[in-house]
Structure formats: structure tokens, C-alpha cells
Design a protein around this motif. Structure first.
Motif, PDB file in Angstrom:
ATOM      1  N   UNK A  34      -0.491 -37.376 -55.474  1.00 21.50           N
ATOM      2  CA  UNK A  34      -1.165 -38.633 -55.117  1.00 21.50           C
ATOM      3  C   UNK A  34      -2.663 -38.404 -54.931  1.00 21.50           C
ATOM      4  N   UNK A  35      -3.039 -37.271 -54.304  1.00 27.40           N
ATOM      5  CA  UNK A  35      -4.453 -36.953 -54.117  1.00 27.40           C
ATOM      6  C   UNK A  35      -5.152 -36.759 -55.455  1.00 27.40           C
ATOM      7  N   UNK A  36      -4.506 -36.076 -56.370  1.00 28.52           N
ATOM      8  CA  UNK A  36      -5.092 -35.848 -57.693  1.00 28.52           C
ATOM      9  C   UNK A  36      -5.309 -37.165 -58.432  1.00 28.52           C
ATOM     10  N   UNK A  37      -4.293 -38.023 -58.437  1.00 24.15           N
ATOM     11  CA  UNK A  37      -4.398 -39.300 -59.142  1.00 24.15           C
ATOM     12  C   UNK A  37      -5.474 -40.181 -58.509  1.00 24.15           C
ATOM     13  N   UNK A  38      -5.475 -40.288 -57.176  1.00 30.11           N
ATOM     14  CA  UNK A  38      -6.463 -41.156 -56.528  1.00 30.11           C
ATOM     15  C   UNK A  38      -7.881 -40.612 -56.697  1.00 30.11           C
ATOM     16  N   UNK A  87      -8.743 -38.650 -50.715  1.00 32.15           N
ATOM     17  CA  UNK A  87      -8.031 -38.275 -49.494  1.00 32.15           C
ATOM     18  C   UNK A  87      -7.930 -39.456 -48.536  1.00 32.15           C
ATOM     19  N   UNK A  88      -9.011 -40.184 -48.386  1.00 31.70           N
ATOM     20  CA  UNK A  88      -8.993 -41.365 -47.521  1.00 31.70           C
ATOM     21  C   UNK A  88      -8.000 -42.402 -48.050  1.00 31.70           C
ATOM     22  N   UNK A  89      -7.916 -42.526 -49.368  1.00 39.42           N
ATOM     23  CA  UNK A  89      -7.008 -43.490 -49.986  1.00 39.42           C
ATOM     24  C   UNK A  89      -5.545 -43.173 -49.680  1.00 39.42           C
ATOM     25  N   UNK A  90      -5.187 -41.885 -49.638  1.00 38.97           N
ATOM     26  CA  UNK A  90      -3.778 -41.545 -49.446  1.00 38.97           C
ATOM     27  C   UNK A  90      -3.408 -41.322 -47.984  1.00 38.97           C
ATOM     28  N   UNK A  91      -4.309 -41.584 -47.050  1.00 44.81           N
ATOM     29  CA  UNK A  91      -3.985 -41.388 -45.631  1.00 44.81           C
ATOM     30  C   UNK A  91      -2.738 -42.163 -45.211  1.00 44.81           C
ATOM     31  N   UNK A  92      -2.561 -43.438 -45.622  1.00 42.03           N
ATOM     32  CA  UNK A  92      -1.308 -44.111 -45.244  1.00 42.03           C
ATOM     33  C   UNK A  92      -0.057 -43.389 -45.762  1.00 42.03           C
ATOM     34  N   UNK A  93      -0.133 -42.835 -46.978  1.00 44.84           N
ATOM     35  CA  UNK A  93       0.996 -42.084 -47.518  1.00 44.84           C
ATOM     36  C   UNK A  93       1.231 -40.806 -46.721  1.00 44.84           C
ATOM     37  N   UNK A  94       0.161 -40.141 -46.317  1.00 42.00           N
ATOM     38  CA  UNK A  94       0.291 -38.931 -45.494  1.00 42.00           C
ATOM     39  C   UNK A  94       0.987 -39.272 -44.175  1.00 42.00           C
ATOM     40  N   UNK A 169     -21.296 -35.169 -40.691  1.00 45.67           N
ATOM     41  CA  UNK A 169     -20.997 -35.952 -39.486  1.00 45.67           C
ATOM     42  C   UNK A 169     -19.588 -36.532 -39.583  1.00 45.67           C
ATOM     43  N   UNK A 170     -19.230 -37.062 -40.748  1.00 47.18           N
ATOM     44  CA  UNK A 170     -17.896 -37.621 -40.972  1.00 47.18           C
ATOM     45  C   UNK A 170     -16.825 -36.561 -40.762  1.00 47.18           C
ATOM     46  N   UNK A 171     -17.039 -35.362 -41.261  1.00 38.93           N
ATOM     47  CA  UNK A 171     -16.059 -34.280 -41.122  1.00 38.93           C
ATOM     48  C   UNK A 171     -15.874 -33.874 -39.672  1.00 38.93           C
ATOM     49  N   UNK A 172     -16.978 -33.685 -38.953  1.00 36.59           N
ATOM     50  CA  UNK A 172     -16.887 -33.279 -37.545  1.00 36.59           C
ATOM     51  C   UNK A 172     -16.190 -34.357 -36.720  1.00 36.59           C
ATOM     52  N   UNK A 173     -16.564 -35.612 -36.950  1.00 35.27           N
ATOM     53  CA  UNK A 173     -15.917 -36.713 -36.220  1.00 35.27           C
ATOM     54  C   UNK A 173     -14.428 -36.781 -36.527  1.00 35.27           C
ATOM     55  N   UNK A 174     -14.062 -36.593 -37.781  1.00 35.57           N
ATOM     56  CA  UNK A 174     -12.648 -36.633 -38.163  1.00 35.57           C
ATOM     57  C   UNK A 174     -11.854 -35.533 -37.473  1.00 35.57           C
ATOM     58  N   UNK A 175     -12.418 -34.326 -37.421  1.00 37.79           N
ATOM     59  CA  UNK A 175     -11.735 -33.209 -36.770  1.00 37.79           C
ATOM     60  C   UNK A 175     -11.573 -33.471 -35.281  1.00 37.79           C
ATOM     61  N   UNK A 176     -12.622 -33.971 -34.633  1.00 39.06           N
ATOM     62  CA  UNK A 176     -12.546 -34.261 -33.196  1.00 39.06           C
ATOM     63  C   UNK A 176     -11.518 -35.359 -32.926  1.00 39.06           C
ATOM     64  N   UNK A 177     -11.519 -36.425 -33.724  1.00 34.69           N
ATOM     65  CA  UNK A 177     -10.561 -37.509 -33.524  1.00 34.69           C
ATOM     66  C   UNK A 177      -9.129 -37.036 -33.767  1.00 34.69           C
ATOM     67  N   UNK A 178      -8.910 -36.208 -34.783  1.00 39.06           N
ATOM     68  CA  UNK A 178      -7.583 -35.676 -35.052  1.00 39.06           C
ATOM     69  C   UNK A 178      -7.123 -34.767 -33.917  1.00 39.06           C
ATOM     70  N   UNK A 179      -8.026 -33.950 -33.387  1.00 33.67           N
ATOM     71  CA  UNK A 179      -7.674 -33.079 -32.262  1.00 33.67           C
ATOM     72  C   UNK A 179      -7.329 -33.899 -31.020  1.00 33.67           C
ATOM     73  N   UNK A 180      -8.071 -34.974 -30.782  1.00 35.53           N
ATOM     74  CA  UNK A 180      -7.778 -35.830 -29.630  1.00 35.53           C
ATOM     75  C   UNK A 180      -6.418 -36.508 -29.787  1.00 35.53           C
ATOM     76  N   UNK A 181      -6.117 -37.006 -30.996  1.00 36.93           N
ATOM     77  CA  UNK A 181      -4.815 -37.633 -31.221  1.00 36.93           C
ATOM     78  C   UNK A 181      -3.683 -36.617 -31.075  1.00 36.93           C
TER      79      UNK A 181
END
Length: 195
Positions: A34-38, A87-94, A169-181
């Protein structure tokens, strides 16, 4: 699904670990496909997406102060951007695959908490990331540009570096938010305690 010598409920079935690993590999293979196709689909639109975002983030007229000093880096940035958007596109599938993979081994309360955490955390995280990418970063860029123009310096920016800053900035924020969740979910299901 439990091990033969572990605690089990009436509806549980005994499966070897290899079947869990096979299921995990099948799900990861589906996500990779799915990541490859998207990502390939995003490659057809990436130039217009990057042009739109550069207009949004640039502190001045794009034609006046933005340049690409390293064309090879611009090409690699285009590929990285397409991969990121894929990757953002397939987040719901993940999320769907993660819930379905973990569902058989969880109690009903844990399933509810996992689904709620993914749904609410995902919505809040996307909101924070959009706020940062569309409003905060352009404000900081404009503030920095105004500071350089007040000092009499004529600024010319590298488009690749501006986008790299935004992606960092997007990467760091994503990692922090994922760690918090993850920490929140671990605390709810009892995996995180005072020790």
C-alpha cells in the motif's frame, strides 16, 4: 490466542508463535504494498504539492527569494516527500491492521481503549501537525525574514533547506506525539506503573 500453558478464556484458541509471526508478516507485506502504490501515485502530484507548500511557507515571493542550489537534493526531496505523503495516506490502514492484529489477544476493555486512543489521538495529532505545518512554521519563517530585512540583508533562501526544516519539525512532532500516545495506552492497560 494464547500459549498452551498460559491463562486462557473460554473463547481463546491455542496457536503457535510462528502463526502469529506469519500473520504479522502478511500484514506488514500488505502495508508495504500500500505504501509503494500510494507513494507512486503521489509522485504524479508532488510538484504541485511542493509548489503550493513553498508558496505557503515562503516568507517572500517565491520567484524573488527562493532558489534551488542543489538540483540533486531537490530530486531526492521530491522522492522523500512522495514517500512521506504516501505514508500519511496509509495511516488509516496501518491503524486498522494494528487493531485487527492485536484484537484477539486483548480483553474487551483493552480493545475499547486501544480504539479510542488511536481515534482520538490520531485526530488530535493530525490537528497539531496541520497547525504547525500550515500556520506556525510560516509565521516563524516570516518573523525570521523580517529580522534579516531590518538588518539590511537581502535574503535568498534554498527551497530544499526550507522544506527540510519543515519536515524535521514534522518528524520530531510525530515522534513525540506517538510516544505520548504509547505511554498513555501503556498506562491505561497497566503496562506502565510507578516503577
Amino acid at each position: 490466542y494464547v500459549m498452551a500453558d498460559g491463562l486462557s478464556l473460554a473463547g481463546d484458541s491455542v496457536r503457535p508463535i510462528s502463526s502469529h509471526l506469519d500473520e504479522l508478516l502478511n500484514r506488514l507485506g500488505l502495508l508495504l504494498f500500500a505504501l509503494t502504490v500510494s507513494s507512486v501515485v503521489w509522485m504524479f502530484f508532488i510538484d504541485s504539492v511542493l509548489a503550493w507548500y513553498l508558496i505557503r511557507i515562503s516568507p517572500c515571493q517565491v520567484s524573488e527569494c527562493l532558489s534551488v542550489f542543489a538540483p540533486a537534493e531537490w530530486v531526492s526531496l521530491r522522492w522523500m516527500s512522495a514517500l512521506l505523503l504516501g505514508l500519511i495516506t496509509i495511516i488509516p490502514l496501518v491503524c486498522w491492521q494494528a487493531i485487527n492484529f492485536t484484537r484477539p489477544g486483548m480483553l474487551p476493555q483493552e480493545r475499547h481503549w486501544l480504539s479510542s486512543t488511536i481515534l482520538i489521538g490520531g485526530i488530535v495529532s493530525i490537528g497539531i501537525l496541520l497547525l504547525t505545518m500550515l500556520y506556525l512554521i510560516p509565521m516563524v519563517m516570516l518573523w525570521a525574514h523580517q529580522g534579516s530585512s531590518e538588518s539590511g540583508v537581502v535574503a535568498t533562501y534554498d527551497a530544499v533547506e526550507i522544506l527540510r526544516i519543515a519536515f524535521a519539525v514534522l518528524s520530531v512532532e510525530s515522534i513525540v506525539l506517538l510516544a505520548m500516545m504509547s505511554a498513555l495506552m501503556a498506562g491505561v492497560v497497566g503496562l506502565l506503573d510507578a516503577n
